[in-house]
Scaffold this active site. Structure first.
Site, PDB file in Angstrom:
ATOM      1  N   ASP A 119     -42.156 -27.198 -14.488  1.00 43.60           N
ATOM      2  CA  ASP A 119     -42.788 -27.530 -13.211  1.00 43.60           C
ATOM      3  C   ASP A 119     -44.186 -26.957 -13.034  1.00 43.60           C
ATOM      4  O   ASP A 119     -44.796 -27.129 -11.973  1.00 43.60           O
ATOM      5  CB  ASP A 119     -41.896 -27.064 -12.055  1.00 43.60           C
ATOM      6  CG  ASP A 119     -40.598 -27.834 -11.988  1.00 43.60           C
ATOM      7  OD1 ASP A 119     -40.646 -29.069 -12.137  1.00 43.60           O
ATOM      8  OD2 ASP A 119     -39.538 -27.210 -11.809  1.00 43.60           O
ATOM      9  N   ASP A 178     -39.002 -36.470 -14.801  1.00 40.32           N
ATOM     10  CA  ASP A 178     -40.000 -35.834 -13.933  1.00 40.32           C
ATOM     11  C   ASP A 178     -41.133 -35.203 -14.743  1.00 40.32           C
ATOM     12  O   ASP A 178     -42.277 -35.114 -14.287  1.00 40.32           O
ATOM     13  CB  ASP A 178     -39.369 -34.730 -13.086  1.00 40.32           C
ATOM     14  CG  ASP A 178     -38.012 -35.046 -12.512  1.00 40.32           C
ATOM     15  OD1 ASP A 178     -37.199 -35.694 -13.216  1.00 40.32           O
ATOM     16  OD2 ASP A 178     -37.734 -34.625 -11.388  1.00 40.32           O
TER      17      ASP A 178
END
Length: 402
Positions: A119, A178
């Site tokens: 992330d 993602d």
């Protein structure tokens, strides 16, 4: 039966494109500049109520009006400073710039902390990336380059992709859809002093994702599991989706956007084809009201939640497609589809108005864990603002949108 399915699919696409075309006839139906200014005012008001710049808005619980905040290590920490930078960009308000700088500063530690997950791109590129784009602050550039190097430590050359979640030991090496979004940090760094190695990692990761996580019908698994010793693909899993063979709405949107900018940065046409076909799949399966449910294959009841965040991300991806496709008919198809999504998101049903501190209502975070269901979520606001800014700049004739 096969003929019926094909006929229904064709009719669905025609209806979507007809709807999109209706928006093009009246460009005044979506006033991006006005929405952006109103959103900037709301973001400024929210920022003035947030005194702790080490914590960042993530979602607003049902029956609440204020943001629930998370620490810098949360995967969503970069979206709030990113939204502040967008609000500053469209308003020129120096107070918003100051707030953006204050909320960006704490994220520096992500760049210099051993990587825990993929992330880093969401956290650093959305905050420092927008800040550097708008200010040219050399310290921001230094931090972004360090963050790219940190993200690259998760790359497994045997598999050819970035290890998304090292903490999930049940998957020896896992890569999630993602993660396509985090490649933009690597591409940027490769062009700004970080070295060609970072671009090579990004391209390899995208190829592995395309060949294993994107299914033959151009829907996507959420997670792909790989053997970390041989690189072999083991299986695809739903994780945040309804079922292993279902089409999780936000995951499909991540793929549309991620493969679009990966083509922009690499020039590899297979990435453009993947983005376009994932976008076509998304449009083909939209429900009648034009906004996806949290998973396209979830059982439909009166309680099945929508996901506004998926619509906002998909709109960004389709506007990116508009910028990079040569064929005029195709590029305008995706532009009008993005406008259609933004028009619906800008309606009273999805704009929060005075209801709470957020901009958009009706997003879904992690339905299988019953987490953040039918609530405002910060990344929905972030990508909604980004899509509106892209559209505004496209309409103004600017070549570079982001």
């Amino acid at each position: 039966m096969r003929f019926v399915k094909i006929f229904v699919s064709v009719i669905s696409i025609v209806l979507v494109l007809s709807s999109c075309a209706s928006f093009s006839k009246d460009k005044k139906t979506l006033d991006a500049s006005k929405i952006l200014m109103n959103s900037s005012i709301k973001i400024k008001e929210s920022a003035e109520r947030l005194s702790d710049t080490d914590h960042f808005p993530r979602f607003i619980p049902q029956d609440s009006t204020n943001w629930e905040c998370v620490s810098v290590g949360d995967w969503c920490s970069g979206f709030w400073p990113g939204a502040l930078w967008y609000a500053y960009e469209c308003s020129g308000d120096e107070n918003l710039r100051k707030q953006a700088e204050l909320f960006t500063a704490p994220i520096k530690e992500i760049a210099y902390t051993p990587a825990q997950d993929h992330d880093i791109g969401f956290q650093v590129y959305c905050s420092y990336g927008n800040g550097y784009r708008l200010t040219g602050n050399p310290e921001y550039k230094k931090i972004m380059l360090a963050a790219a190097d940190t993200l690259a430590t998760l790359y497994n050359p045997i598999v050819g992709s970035i290890h998304s979640w090292p903490s999930k030991k049940q998957y020896p090496h896992n890569t999630i859809i993602d993660n396509m979004m985090n490649l933009e940090l690597l591409f940027w760094a490769a062009k700004n002093g970080g070295g060609e190695r970072l671009k090579d990692i990004a391209v390899s990761h995208a190829e592995v994702t395309m060949n294993n996580i994107v299914r033959p019908d151009y829907s996507a698994f959420h997670l792909g599991s790989f053997d970390d010793k041989t690189g072999a693909f083991i299986e695809g899993k739903a994780h945040q989706g309804y079922a292993d063979n279902s089409m999780w709405a936000r995951g499909q949107a991540w793929g549309i956007y991620g493969f679009a900018f990966t083509y922009r940065e690499s020039g590899k046409k297979e990435f453009l084809e993947t983005s376009m076909k994932m976008a076509d799949k998304f449009l083909e399966r939209l429900p009648e009201d034009g906004i996806p449910y949290w998973d396209f294959d979830a059982p439909l009841t009166s309680e099945t939640p929508k996901d506004a965040s998926a619509a906002a991300v998909a709109a960004c991806g389709m506007l990116e497609l508009y910028k990079i496709i040569d064929d005029e008919v195709l590029r305008n198809k995706y532009k009008q589809a993005a406008i259609a999504l933004l028009e619906i998101l800008s309606s009273p049903k999805y704009l929060s108005g005075d209801t709470n501190q957020a901009i958009l209502l009706h997003s879904t975070g992690h339905k299988p864990k019953n987490s953040e269901i039918d609530v405002p979520i910060i990344y929905a606001d972030y990508y909604y603002l980004e899509a509106l800014l892209k559209l505004k700049k496209i309409e103004a004739g600017e070549v570079s949108v982001k």
